[in-house]
Design an enzyme around this catalytic site. Structure first.
Site, PDB file in Angstrom:
ATOM      1  CG  ASP A 159      -1.731   1.270   1.333  1.00  0.00           C
ATOM      2  OD1 ASP A 159      -2.798   1.360   0.714  1.00  0.00           O
ATOM      3  OD2 ASP A 159      -1.274   2.191   2.044  1.00  0.00           O
ATOM      4  CB  ALA A 187      -3.172   2.065  -2.375  1.00  0.00           C
ATOM      5  CG  ASP A 188      -3.510  -2.755   0.554  1.00  0.00           C
ATOM      6  OD1 ASP A 188      -3.196  -3.279  -0.520  1.00  0.00           O
ATOM      7  OD2 ASP A 188      -2.766  -2.762   1.553  1.00  0.00           O
ATOM      8  CG  MET A 189      -8.821   0.029   2.757  1.00  0.00           C
ATOM      9  SD  MET A 189      -9.231   1.263   3.996  1.00  0.00           S
ATOM     10  CE  MET A 189     -11.022   1.172   3.968  1.00  0.00           C
ATOM     11  N   GLY A 192      -9.528  -3.190  -3.322  1.00  0.00           N
ATOM     12  CA  GLY A 192     -10.561  -4.142  -2.945  1.00  0.00           C
ATOM     13  C   GLY A 192     -11.930  -3.736  -3.453  1.00  0.00           C
TER      14      GLY A 192
END
Length: 417
Positions: A159, A187-189, A192
């Site tokens: 991230d 960025a991860d979220m 997803g």
């Protein structure tokens, strides 16, 4: 703080993704967020974890879940936040026996989600091109740092790296300080979230055509995509944006100001709102000041505007400003700490804190942040707390794949499960 409301029982009406099965060979954050979201909407999610260790983020604490006696368990809050509505099985699919079990799971699956580095699964005959003919209806979602193609494809992705390389840090933070990451793994979220919507689109296409497909999701691509107006400002205007602290690149005033007892947001997206603010502030003459006469002028004179606004806002408390400005429809609000977020009456009214009972280590319940969208016919439900490692291995292998107890015991002895 008010205690979270207990999770609601599943509604009598079907959930949106009833009958959809997802085999989830992902860990850490981006892909597990996608599978948890699909689980919230009714999908049956089987999480595959490494025997003995499981998902890395199980150990990312403290804090850890407390058991019924108030002692720390081995389940981190980080893990709990992304793995509800899933069943956990342990499976080493690098071994031939484990790979055959995975294939059996995929025979009845709609979606396979993985976030291994490019090439890792190909070594075990599990890349999309290697299994697509055997499972033509399968949707195969691959989540990586940099995607399946391009010069960076083999690199691991994180991230923080995506935030840095994707530009968001260059426009976040105080202009006189360092570039700053967003305070959550955004960025991860967002990867997803994008992956979730792509899976839903692919399911609709599969139902119409009978054909599955691969979804190639990358943290860097997603980060670039949600630069949004900052990216468009550059692409249209040709000027590289910089850090503005809490200010907005296109609207003024639109930032945080210190009040008499804390901080308050004031955002005036229209001249009418700015004029209404000045009336409440007792400074209506500033509406005629050439420096502040319209949004373009205010942006050109942002330092002077910020100084004047700062002096004005400092004269009242946050609650006073919120009350006074809401009355004239000027966007404003307090800068809440996390405890105040969950104590906020609006957040409570919307049920954003919940509790999922029945956890193997604490049957009384696991706190959870609720799925945020309200669907009138097929609302999200919280049917399963985040599972402990391998909690459902025997249930899936014997009850659903038809293996007998002796076969399961041999697999466990060989450390396949």
């Amino acid at each position: 703080m008010t205690a979270p409301a207990p999770a609601m029982a599943p509604p009598a009406t079907p959930m949106a993704l009833d009958g959809i099965r997802i085999v989830d060979a992902s860990r850490v954050l981006a892909a597990p967020i996608a599978t948890q979201t699909l689980g919230d909407l009714g999908a049956d999610v089987i999480k595959i974890e490494r025997p003995g260790t499981g998902d890395d983020i199980r150990r990312w604490g403290p804090p850890f879940l407390k058991d019924s006696d108030g002692n720390d368990t081995t389940e981190s809050a980080y893990y709990l936040g992304t793995n509800r509505n899933k069943r956990s099985i342990t499976l080493d699919f690098t071994q031939p026996e484990g790979r055959e079990i995975l294939f059996k799971l995929l025979e009845n699956a709609d979606v396979f989600v993985e976030n291994y580095k490019v090439g890792d699964l190909a070594r075990h005959g599990l890349a999309y091109d290697q299994i697509r003919e055997r499972f033509p209806r399968l949707i195969y979602a691959s989540v990586t740092g940099f995607g399946q193609t391009g010069p960076y494809a083999p690199r691991p992705g994180y991230d923080l790296l995506a935030q840095a390389m994707g530009g968001i840090m260059s426009v976040t933070g105080d202009p006189s300080g360092q570039p700053t990451k967003v305070g959550v793994a955004i960025a991860d979220m967002m990867t997803g979230m994008y992956t979730t919507s792509a899976i839903l689109a692919a399911l609709r296409h599969r139902d119409a055509t009978g054909r599955g497909q691969q979804i190639d999701a990358a943290l860097l691509d997603t980060q670039v995509a949600w630069l949004m107006n900052q990216a468009m400002n550059y692409l249209v205007g040709g000027v590289v944006p910089g850090r503005l602290g809490n200010a907005h690149p296109n609207v003024a005033p639109y930032e945080v100001f210190a009040s008499a007892d804390g901080f308050v947001i004031v955002g005036c997206g229209a001249d009418r709102q700015f004029h209404a603010f000045l009336q409440v502030a007792g400074r209506p003459e500033l509406a005629e000041d050439p420096r502040f006469v319209d949004n373009s002028a205010r942006l050109a004179n942002i330092d002077a505007l910020r100084q004047v606004m700062g002096e004005i806002v400092a004269t009242r408390t946050t609650d006073a400003w919120v009350s006074d400005l809401e009355a004239v429809k000027v966007p404003c609000g307090p800068v809440n700490t996390i405890d105040r977020v969950f104590a906020d009456p609006q957040v409570q009214a919307r049920g954003m804190a919940t509790s999922i009972p029945g956890h193997a280590l604490n049957p009384e319940g696991v706190p959870a942040v609720a799925y945020p969208l309200k669907l009138s016919e097929t609302p999200a439900t919280y049917r399963r707390p985040p599972p402990i490692l391998g909690q459902h291995t025997d249930e899936v292998l014997t009850g659903e794949l038809g293996l007998d107890a002796e076969a399961v015991a041999k697999l466990r002895e060989a450390k396949v499960i």
